[in-house]
Scaffold this active site. Structure first.
Site, short mmCIF file in Angstrom:
data_model
loop_
_atom_site.label_atom_id
_atom_site.label_comp_id
_atom_site.label_asym_id
_atom_site.label_seq_id
_atom_site.Cartn_x
_atom_site.Cartn_y
_atom_site.Cartn_z
CB CYS A 83 -2.94 -4.64 1.76
SG CYS A 83 -2.00 -4.75 0.41
CB SER A 129 -0.93 0.64 0.85
OG SER A 129 -1.94 -0.83 1.14
CG HIS A 142 3.04 14.71 5.04
ND1 HIS A 142 3.46 15.33 3.76
CD2 HIS A 142 2.20 14.73 4.77
CE1 HIS A 142 2.50 14.59 2.74
NE2 HIS A 142 2.06 13.88 3.70
#
Lengths: 132, 132
Positions: free
Chosen positions: A85, A65, A70
């Protein structure tokens, strides 16, 4: 059966200079990838440094996935999303982000993506427990 | 002051063929970007189609943080993350994902990233209300 787990991490009190260091953040994300045996899709790593006093962003498109980071040097904050996943062990977010970024507080939330059935319940509340 | 809002969306009961259609998923993500006036960083769009019967992934590195989508045709599921460090209006996830993907159920979670103070409280519970 869900379609995976997402870890949502907010690290506060980090060292601003380290949050502006794209190489350092990149190496940190690569460490997570290696230590959790994640697989980056070819051409799936994207990094960006925003103009000062901004921070940096890194995104990895994974077979499992994605992994995103940030940073906000002006706030001393780094945020991470790891969406998998495929079942993966827990990464030691708190001690590792204290060591790598100087974080003083690390909050880890764990979300089940699209649980089946999607309705709320005790199972989800258990699975989505919050740890700090 | 937080560092932004993250919308975490799980859409279930979607049409499997549409979830395999990379062009359709890409147009859907581009629609979200345009309708919310988001800004994609140059070179910041990454797409990948997994081998059949797999789905597709799209990641946008935004000036505002990121937008991610993963699809699981075998489950009829599409998941989205929209993380915005700039205030944005709500996108109408439920009707728009019903129309675009044939979703029968859409769950929207809204997380505050790194709220200040990071401790839990009524304010966060209010902000992170769940809507379906």
């Amino acid at each position: 059966m869900s379609v995976g787990i997402e870890w949502v991490i907010d690290a506060d009190g980090c060292d601003a200079e380290r949050l502006r260091d794209l190489g350092l953040v990149r190496r940190l994300l690569e460490t997570i990838v290696v230590e959790l045996s994640l697989r980056v899709v070819e051409g799936g790593a994207t990094f960006h440094a925003f103009p000062a006093p901004g921070g940096v962003t890194g995104l990895f498109l994974l077979t499992e996935s994605h992994l995103a980071c940030h940073t906000y040097p002006e706030r001393g904050v780094a945020t991470f999303n790891l969406y998998c996943c495929r079942e993966r062990p827990e990464w030691a977010w708190e001690p590792k982000l204290r060591a790598a970024l100087g974080a003083s507080q690390v909050r880890v939330r764990r979300l089940i993506r699209c649980p089946d059935p999607m309705s709320t319940g005790a199972e989800r509340a258990f699975a989505e427990r919050e740890r700090s």
